[in-house]
Motif scaffolding. Sequence first.
Motif: not given
Length: 439
Positions: A326-334
Amino acid sequence: MDAEGAANRLAELIRIPTVSSRVPGASDAAVFERYRERLTELYPRTHAVLEREVLGDGALLYRWRGSTDEPPLVLMAHYDVVPVEGQGWTRDPFSGLVEDGYVHGRGAIDDKGSMVAILEAVEALVAAGVTPRRDVYLSFGNDEEVLGVGAQLAVATLTERGIRPWAVLDEGGAVVTGMFPGVPGRVAVVGLAEKGVLDVELVTSDAGGHASAPTRGGAPARLARAILRIEEHPFPARLHDVVLGMVDAVGRYADAPYRALFAHAGRLRPALAQVLSRAGREANALVRTTVAVTRLEGSPAANVLATRALAHLNIRIALGETVQTTVDRLRRVIGDPAVEVRVVSGSDPSPVSRADNDAFALLSAAARAAYPDAAVAPYLMVQASDARHFSQICDSVYRFMPFDLSRDELAALHAADERISVATLHRGAGFFRHLIAHL
């Protein structure tokens, strides 16, 4: 069992404002002690027969010895409640008013109502001279609303004593009507698992300065862009096996057009996931990881540029995902290294409990005894509960409140005008009585 008496006892307990807080020392320990003392007075037979111990700062663990040495049943509830400040209550939230067939006040459902339903059943069975076939433990938390340690202490205590429960039942799903398209009747949804919980802070910094000479694209603007990117790129919708099982069980009671659709749910997973994601907030939460922005911080003064901008995100992680993914995806999206993603706290989704065993069958039978016209379906709980801690020592951990709740009543949880009908409370006690008597 006495429905009016149960309502009055719940009302008395609501009048004791056991509001918990994450700030150390902010909760009133004397109030919580008064609540525990009042329990002994309201349920004297229970306290005469069951063994009780206080764990930590006030978690309660009762043991009702059964007639065999088979693994025990654990019934859970919690007696701390969330604050009421800033909410538009039409009645005093701690009045415990019994009016027009309802008990009103904070905790009426979440979760003093469940505790009272359990204790009403136990008190009646003790009075009737009943001894359960297996031990029954009552685990009542004092800090569930602040993700405290009460339930963890109960798990540690049982583990130290070599006890692995046969089944565990905590708050969660309920008896609902009109929640599923094409299904006109009542459905008792029993949680087999719960989503993970992740609290994240998005933080970005700037030099600051006087607001009369602002900098384009400063910290608040960067933070706003990050939030909008998360909003515009939601986590993908997927139909997990637990949700598929719910659709299958509920679909058998649907009207003809929907019944045909639900019968082919397994082959229509991607399409059905998209349908549910657009069917409303509750349905959307069943099929994807959700992100809620709950707090924003900027400059401390109206005429000063923010040197730091912060957003707090409360994230509920879908089954099949983890805190890390979840954290990895947040960083990619931001996609902005100037926006830091800080993990405040997090836990992965719970394991999925069994629905093919005697424990689930008994729970289903008790639900049908209390609500003969209701279908019983597995369910994914989108909130967090203390039950997740018991997954360490039991593979049959269920989340179900035996209460028939309307949309308005469900919407009042953690909000203004929380209430439970006297009849619903009585039926809930009947559910627990059936459950214990038929162990």
